[in-house]
Design an enzyme around this catalytic site. Structure first.
Site, PDB file in Angstrom:
ATOM      1  NE  ARG A  46      12.166  10.283   5.019  1.00 54.51           N
ATOM      2  CZ  ARG A  46      10.993  10.882   4.616  1.00 54.51           C
ATOM      3  NH1 ARG A  46       9.713  10.494   4.643  1.00 54.51           N
ATOM      4  NH2 ARG A  46      11.266  12.254   4.029  1.00 54.51           N
ATOM      5  NE  ARG A  52      -1.699   1.326   8.822  1.00 53.98           N
ATOM      6  CZ  ARG A  52      -2.700   1.831   9.500  1.00 53.98           C
ATOM      7  NH1 ARG A  52      -2.492   3.212   9.824  1.00 53.98           N
ATOM      8  NH2 ARG A  52      -3.658   1.299   9.799  1.00 53.98           N
ATOM      9  CG  ASP A  97       5.840   8.197   5.747  1.00 57.88           C
ATOM     10  OD1 ASP A  97       4.916   7.552   5.991  1.00 57.88           O
ATOM     11  OD2 ASP A  97       7.078   8.372   6.359  1.00 57.88           O
TER      12      ASP A  97
END
Length: 265
Positions: free
Chosen positions: A205, A53, A55
């Site tokens: 990230r 999933r 972002d």
């Protein structure tokens, strides 16, 4: 109902993420609308499942999803029909394949692979605007590799996961972090390749944002080890923006797209 695996590429810029959300554009919603034009089950509200999933703003070159359809399509014709109905959204079905009923895009996956693109140069990005994270200062690739080495293996990654992460455990095994340095006009692009069975929310990230600080000279490489051992989100470096991140693939016991029937290109 026949089950199909779909390999999907998309530009995440216009979307609020992969997952369907009320009143917000999503990649899942775009694919399901295209399926609804072809299949009665999706007109009635059927859903697809995906390997990851992503972002808001995150891209994909190898997302994998599966769908149960009422019609037993030729895989190539299915991908062509879906691409027709996906226009003009920046989403493409690269391949479709008929799979066994026990195949699940998420739960059958044995690994996920991500790429993060970091551009270092003073002049603004033009062709890659919205597809890289840009910094204006030079970076030391060997220092970033030295820092990344502390993260490979099985660790408690509490420091490198979002406070909103819903995973049951922060313990993950990071199989690989490889960093390429590629010369570009008046600068360099750094490509971070990360692979693991699964990732925590914002883990990639958080890692890249921290390693950028190492490359910039603001952190010593050993500080990455200390941050990891702290098991404290406050010890993490900055979380980098999403536009440089790509889901490039999911790995399965057998590649569902290896057969000639999945694609003619």
């Amino acid at each position: 109902m026949p089950r199909f695996a779909l390999k999907i590429e998309y530009d995440g810029g216009p979307f609020a993420g992969w997952q369907a959300q009320a009143e917000l554009p999503s990649v899942q919603g775009a694919v399901e609308r295209a399926l609804a034009a072809l299949d009665p089950g999706f007109r009635a509200g059927a859903r697809i499942a995906a390997a990851g999933r992503t972002d808001a703003g995150v891209h994909a070159t190898g997302q994998v999803a599966h769908a149960d359809l009422e019609r037993d399509w030729d895989p190539f014709r299915l991908s062509e029909a879906l691409n027709w109905h996906l226009k003009p959204a920046p989403v493409a079905i690269l391949a479709a394949a008929r799979v066994d009923d026990d195949f699940h895009a998420r739960f059958s996956a044995q690994g996920r692979r991500y790429l993060f693109r970091l551009l270092s140069r003073r002049a603004p990005a033009t062709h890659d605007r919205g597809r890289v994270w840009q910094v204006v200062h030079p970076l030391n690739v060997q220092a970033m590799r030295d820092g990344a080495a502390h993260l490979v293996g099985r660790h408690d990654f509490t420091t490198f996961r979002s406070t909103m992460c819903q995973a049951a455990s922060p313990v993950k095994t990071l199989d690989c972090i490889a960093i390429e340095e590629i010369a570009v006009p008046h600068g360099a692009e750094y490509r971070f390749h990360l692979s693991a069975r699964s990732f925590l929310h914002n883990q990639v990230r958080s890692i890249v944002g921290t390693l950028e600080r190492v490359g910039a000279g603001a952190w010593a490489p050993d500080r990455v080890r200390k941050a990891l051992e702290a098991r404290d989100r406050a010890a993490c470096g900055p979380v980098c923006p999403p536009q440089g991140l790509y889901l490039v693939g999911a790995d399965y016991p057998a590649d569902p797209f290896s057969g000639a029937a999945s694609s003619r290109g």
